[in-house]
Design an enzyme around this catalytic site. Structure first.
Site, PDB file in Angstrom:
ATOM      1  N   SER A 138      32.956  37.298  39.832  1.00  0.00           N
ATOM      2  CA  SER A 138      34.088  36.623  39.200  1.00  0.00           C
ATOM      3  C   SER A 138      34.967  36.044  40.293  1.00  0.00           C
ATOM      4  CB  SER A 138      34.881  37.648  38.375  1.00  0.00           C
ATOM      5  OG  SER A 138      36.139  37.151  37.984  1.00  0.00           O
ATOM      6  N   TYR A 151      38.561  46.333  36.863  1.00  0.00           N
ATOM      7  CA  TYR A 151      37.682  45.168  36.905  1.00  0.00           C
ATOM      8  C   TYR A 151      37.665  44.558  38.307  1.00  0.00           C
ATOM      9  CZ  TYR A 151      35.714  40.642  35.444  1.00  0.00           C
ATOM     10  OH  TYR A 151      34.934  39.516  35.309  1.00  0.00           O
TER      11      TYR A 151
END
Length: 256
Positions: A138, A151
């Site tokens: 990401s 995350y």
């Protein structure tokens, strides 16, 4: 880009979103694909829509499930050429309020799971002197944002795993790369919009405009098919010299 039609792939988190788009993209190139997801009904249905595709339920937080997925590929095809570590989830909360079990679960799914799958898949790739491992990271594998500590920690760790595996596999014909998109139009992101609205005290429209897209030069969400197309390229012979990298597709987020 070269012929991928004899290759075999395992894609995790493949019942929807990026994982499904990747499975579809590889299948369109003639790759035999094993879709893995905890959503058995949706995963089975999507696998039936693809030629030469199989589905197996798998929880990436489970060591046994990770081992079983690679074993299934070996049993069905006698090989595993491509591994796409995509399964992920999100939880939005300040650190001091972040549920401890939830934090650990996110790390298991998005960092420990990819390590285990890589560990089990590499011997099959080394035996054939060819392999592609794609870790769907990401933008948040490179930069941080508030309220997403688990995350972001997992994705930063995944970058380290990517680089280490790339160095170990380079002389054995295996490339390992991370794809780092900005926000993609997936069920995971749609849920984040609601969570971010709650945490920041904004409307959902304001979250998209003021938080998700504000730093980007290109003011839109990416589509899963765009990420899938890049993954397919990185699996090709044309990308054989790319390894240990963070392939950024972030709409200009990090250009500032």
């Amino acid at each position: 880009m070269g012929d991928l039609s004899e290759k075999c792939a395992l894609v995790t988190g493949a019942a929807n979103g990026i994982g499904l788009a990747v499975a579809q993209g590889l299948s369109a190139q003639g790759v035999r694909v094993l879709l893995a997801d905890i959503d058995e009904a949706r995963g089975q249905a999507e696998a039936r829509n693809l030629p030469n595709a199989l589905f197996q339920k798998g929880d990436m937080a489970s060591r046994e499930d990770c081992r079983a997925l690679v074993a299934r590929a070996e049993k069905e095809w006698g090989r595993l050429d491509i591994l796409v570590n995509n399964a992920g989830l999100q939880h939005v909360s300040p650190i001091e309020e972040f549920p401890e079990d939830r934090w650990e679960h996110l790390i298991r799914v998005m960092l420990i799971g990819p390590f285990l799958l890589t560990r089990y898949a590499l011997p099959l790739m080394y035996a054939r002197k060819w392999g592609r491992i794609l870790n769907i990271s990401s933008l948040h594998g490179l930069v941080a944002s508030p309220y997403k500590s688990a995350y972001i920690s997992a994705k930063h760790g995944l970058m380290g795993l990517t680089k280490t595996a790339a160095l170990e596999g380079a002389d054995k014909g295996v490339t390992v790369n991370a794809v780092c998109p900005s926000y993609v139009r997936t069920p995971l992101v749609e849920k984040q919009i609601a969570d971010q609205a709650r945490v920041h005290g904004l409307s959902e429209a304001e979250v998209v405009e003021k938080i998700m897209l504000a730093p980007a030069a290109v003011k839109r969400l990416l589509e899963p098919s765009e990420v899938a197309a890049y993954v397919t390229f990185l699996c090709s012979e044309a990308a054989g010299g790319i390894t240990g990298s963070a392939q950024v597709m972030d709409c200009g987020w990090t250009a500032r």
